[in-house]
Scaffold this active site. Structure first.
Site, short mmCIF file in Angstrom:
data_model
loop_
_atom_site.label_atom_id
_atom_site.label_comp_id
_atom_site.label_asym_id
_atom_site.label_seq_id
_atom_site.Cartn_x
_atom_site.Cartn_y
_atom_site.Cartn_z
N CYS A 1 137.97 69.92 -26.90
CA CYS A 1 138.60 70.36 -27.93
C CYS A 1 137.91 69.89 -29.61
CB CYS A 1 140.07 70.44 -28.41
SG CYS A 1 141.14 69.39 -28.15
N HIS B 1 145.68 68.59 -28.53
CA HIS B 1 144.72 69.96 -28.98
C HIS B 1 144.24 69.19 -30.20
CE1 HIS B 1 141.79 73.51 -29.04
NE2 HIS B 1 142.78 73.96 -30.05
N ASP C 1 139.96 77.22 -35.36
CA ASP C 1 140.42 77.18 -34.11
C ASP C 1 138.78 77.12 -33.22
OD1 ASP C 1 140.87 75.22 -31.89
OD2 ASP C 1 142.47 75.77 -31.51
#
Length: 666
Positions: free
Chosen positions: A415, A459, A475
C-alpha cells in the site's frame, strides 16, 4: 600464589545451588527473547560452572578475576546498548550481575542474595509489558523462589518437594490480602507508573511519522493488537473503516513524513460532515507517539487532552505510554473545505528537485492529455488497475529514484508503494497531495462484540485537494486490489495466488480459541491495566468515599495494611504458640506442683507415681490409681475429667496431713 586462587568449596552448597539456580532460570526466562545469545549463554555457563565447582571441590574465582568479569559485563552492555538506561539494558545488566554473584557464593547467605536478584529480574518483565500471561508467570516465579528459599535456608538433607510446596503456599496466602489492599487503595498517578525509556529497543509501536517503500510491509508481520473498538449502534461497512493516524505532508528523499513545522496560513480546517455518524469506544495500546487513531474523521471525543490539528490529525499533549480509552463520534464521509493559501499550495505540491524524472514526465503527459483534474486522477487510477501492477508483501527493493523504478520497472508493491506513487504523480501534476498513515478494516470478535485492529491492518492512503471538494480521500490500493478493502489483507493476498499471512486462525477451533484469548486480554486491559486514577476514583465513590483524594487513599491504605498485618500476626502467634495442656494434663501438673514432685518432659507419668510413693510412702496406692486414671483419660479416652479432678483433690489433701520424706528429685 594465593592471589591466583579463590576460596575453596566444601560441597555443602551442592543441593541449595540447584534450587537457587532453578529459581533464577524461571525468573530469567521471559527475557531470553529480548537478550542477545551471549548474555543467556554467560548466565547458563556461570550456573553450570558453579555447580560443577561445588561438586568437585574446586576453588572459586579469585577477587581480581571476578572484578575483571564485572567490568567486562558492564562494557559488553554499554557496547551493545550504548548505555544502561532502559528496560532491556537494565535487565541485561541485572541478569549478568546475578550470574556473577553465583560465581562468588560460598555461604548460604550469598544464595539468599541470588534469590533476591531473581525476584527483581522477574518483576522487571513488567517494565516491558503487562500482558495477561504476566500474572500466572509471576505467581509461578514467586512460588519457585519461595520453594528455593526454604531449601537454601535448611541445613542438611533437602525437604521433599511436597513439604516445601505447602510451605510456599502458606507464605503466599498471607500476602494475598496485602496484594488486594495495595491494588485497590494505592493512589494512582496520571501517566505511566514507571517512566523507563524503551526507545531503541526494537519494540513495535505501529505506524510511525515516516513512511517509505517497505516500511508498512515490514509492520504487517506483527499480529499485535493496535487498538480495540466497540461500536454503539450502527456499524460502518468494512471498506469504510479507515482509522486515521499521522498526516504526512513533507517529502524527504524517498520518504513522506510529518512536517517538522506547524502549518502556516492554513484555512483548510473546516470539516463538513455528511452521511451516517458512528459512535464508538476505542481502547488504544501504548504507542510512544502523540497521535490518536480515529475513524476518518472524528467530530467529537471525550479525551480531555486531545485536540484536532489543522490537518485533521487527532493529537494528545504527551506520548501515549499507557493504555488509553476514549469515546468518539466520527463520519466516514466528509468534506474538508476552506481555501489553500498560495504558500500552502506550493508546499503541498513540492517534490525534491531532480528526483524521479520519469514519474514527473508521466504526470505532465497524463495531465496534458486530460480535460480537467478529475480525468487526470481517473487516468492514474486506471493505470494502476490495468497495467499489470502487482499487490505483494515482498516487492523488490527500490533505489534513490524509487517511484521511477516502481512505476516503470518493478510494478510490484504494497500500500505504501501505491500511495507514495499516486501522491507523487498528483504533486507532479500540480494537485496538492498528502499521505495518511493508519489502519484499514479490522476483525470482529463475536465473543466480545468488539473489533480488533492489529498491526497487520496497517495501511497508507492519499488525500488530494480539489477546488470543488477540498481534501478528498483516494486509496490507490483499491485500484489494484479492491479485495483488500472488502475482505482484508489476508483475502487480498490469497486472491492474487500468494500464501497470505499464514495465520493459524485458518482452523475453526483455533479461531474460537484466538477470540477467547483476545476477549480475556480485553477484560485484563479494562479491569487490571485500566485501573488508573479515574477508574480508582469511580470505584472509591461506589464504595462510599465521597472525596477519594490521594491523601485519604493513603491513610485508608495504612489503616487497612495495619489491620491485615495484625490479623496475620495473631494467626501466626496462634499457629506457632506452645500448645496448651488439656484438662487432664492440667490436673496431673497440679498434683505434681502441690506435692513438689519434679518430672522431666521426657519422663512418663509412671515415673511420677514412683516419685510420689517415694516421697509419700503411705500415698503410693492413691498415686498409682491417680496416674492410671490420668493415662486412661489422656490416651484411651475413657471415663470423665470430673472423677480425675476429685482424685487429684483427694491426693493433694492427703499429702497435706502426711509427712514427706527428705527425698527430692531434680
Amino acid at each position: 600464589m594465593r592471589w591466583l586462587r579463590g576460596k575453596a568449596t566444601s560441597g555443602e552448597l551442592e543441593a541449595p545451588l540447584v534450587w537457587a539456580c532453578a529459581a533464577l532460570a524461571v525468573c530469567f526466562a521471559p527475557h531470553v527473547l529480548h537478550f542477545p545469545a551471549w548474555i543467556t549463554a554467560a548466565t547458563i555457563a556461570a550456573g553450570v560452572w558453579r555447580y560443577t565447582a561445588e561438586r568437585r571441590r574446586w576453588h572459586l574465582p579469585p577477587l581480581w578475576l571476578r572484578a575483571l568479569l564485572v567490568f567486562a559485563a558492564l562494557a559488553g552492555v554499554l557496547a551493545l546498548y550504548a548505555g544502561i538506561n532502559g528496560v532491556v539494558p537494565g535487565t541485561a545488566l541485572l541478569a549478568l550481575m546475578a550470574a556473577l554473584k553465583i560465581l562468588e557464593t560460598h555461604r548460604r547467605r550469598d544464595l539468599h542474595v541470588v534469590l533476591f536478584i531473581a525476584l527483581f529480574l522477574s518483576l522487571s518483565s513488567l517494565l516491558r509489558e503487562q500482558a495477561l500471561w504476566s500474572l500466572p508467570y509471576l505467581a509461578v516465579a514467586l512460588f519457585c523462589c519461595l520453594v528455593a528459599w526454604q531449601q537454601v535456608a535448611r541445613e542438611g538433607t533437602p525437604l521433599p518437594i511436597r513439604v516445601v510446596s505447602r510451605g510456599a503456599g502458606r507464605i503466599a496466602r498471607h500476602a494475598v490480602p496485602l496484594l488486594i489492599a495495595f491494588w485497590v487503595l494505592f493512589p494512582r498517578v496520571p501517566g505511566a507508573f514507571w517512566a523507563v525509556p524503551t526507545q531503541g529497543e526494537g519494540a513495535s509501536t505501529g505506524i510511525s511519522d515516516r513512511i517509505e517503500p517497505g516500511s508498512i510491509a515490514a509492520l504487517i508481520a506483527s499480529e499485535a493488537v493496535a487498538f480495540r473498538v466497540e461500536f454503539s449502534g450502527e456499524l460502518p461497512p468494512l471498506r469504510e473503516m479507515y482509522w486515521r493516524g499521522p498526516v504526512m505532508e513533507a517529502v524527504v528523499g524517498r520518504a513522506w513524513q510529518v512536517s517538522d513545522f506547524p502549518p502556516m496560513n492554513r484555512r483548510d480546517t473546516d470539516v463538513i460532515y455528511t452521511g451516517q455518524s458512528y459512535r464508538y469506544r476505542m481502547t488504544l495500546q501504548p504507542t510512544g507517539q502523540r497521535w490518536l487513531f480515529g475513524l476518518d474523521v472524528p467530530e467529537t471525543w471525550n479525551h480531555p487532552g486531545a485536540r484536532m490539528s489543522p490537518t485533521q490529525q487527532l493529537m494528545v499533549r504527551q506520548p501515549i505510554d499507557k493504555r488509553l480509552v476514549t469515546e468518539l463520534r466520527s463520519y466516514t464521509r466528509f468534506k474538508i473545505g476552506g481555501d489553500l493559501s498560495p504558500r500552502s499550495r506550493d508546499r503541498l505540491t513540492y517534490l525534491p528537485g531532480g528526483s524521479n524524472p520519469k514519474t514527473r514526465q508521466l504526470a505532465k503527459d497524463l495531465r496534458a492529455a486530460s480535460r480537467d483534474e478529475q480525468e487526470f486522477i481517473a487516468k492514474v487510477l486506471a493505470m494502476f488497475a490495468n497495467d499489470n501492477f502487482v499487490y505483494t508483501l515482498k516487492p523488490p527493493p527500490l533505489g534513490l529514484n524509487s517511484m521511477d523504478e516502481f512505476l516503470f520497472t518493478t510494478r510490484a508493491g504494497f500500500c505504501e508503494h501505491y500511495a507514495s506513487a499516486f501522491a507523487t504523480l498528483m504533486r507532479a501534476g500540480g494537485i496538492p497531495a498528502r499521505l495518511i498513515g493508519g489502519y484499514q478494516g479490522g476483525e470482529l470478535n463475536p465473543l466480545g462484540g468488539y473489533w480488533i485492529v492489529r498491526q497487520s491492518d496497517a495501511h497508507a492512503w492519499v488525500e488530494i485537494w480539489t477546488e470543488d471538494d477540498g481534501w478528498v480521500r483516494v486509496d490507490p490500493t483499491a485500484a489494484v486490489s479492491s479485495v483488500r478493502l472488502e475482505s482484508g489483507l489476508d483475502a487480498a493476498l490469497r486472491s492474487t495466488g500468494q500464501s497470505g499471512l499464514g495465520r493459524w486462525l485458518d482452523f475453526e477451533w483455533l479461531t474460537q480459541a484466538g477470540f477467547t484469548w483476545d476477549a480475556l486480554n480485553a477484560r485484563w486491559d479494562e479491569w487490571v491495566l485500566g485501573y488508573g486514577p479515574e477508574t480508582q476514583q469511580r470505584f472509591m465513590r461506589w464504595l462510599g468515599m465521597d472525596d477519594p483524594r490521594w491523601e485519604r487513599l493513603a491513610t485508608m491504605l495504612g489503616i487497612v495494611t495495619a489491620l491485615i498485618l495484625a490479623v496475620i500476626a495473631l494467626r501466626l502467634a496462634r499457629l506457632y504458640a506452645k500448645p496448651q495442656p488439656d484438662e487432664a494434663r492440667r490436673a496431673y501438673e497440679r498434683v505434681l506442683r502441690r506435692l513438689r514432685i519434679t518430672v522431666a518432659p521426657h519422663e512418663s507419668a509412671t515415673i511420677a507415681a514412683e516419685r510420689i510413693a517415694e516421697r509419700y510412702p503411705s500415698l503410693a496406692g492413691d498415686a498409682a490409681r491417680f496416674v492410671d486414671h490420668y493415662q486412661a483419660i489422656r490416651y484411651a479416652g475413657v471415663d470423665t475429667i470430673e472423677s480425675l479432678r476429685r482424685e487429684a483433690g483427694a491426693l493433694i489433701s492427703a499429702a497435706r496431713s502426711e509427712p514427706a520424706t527428705t527425698t527430692t528429685h531434680r
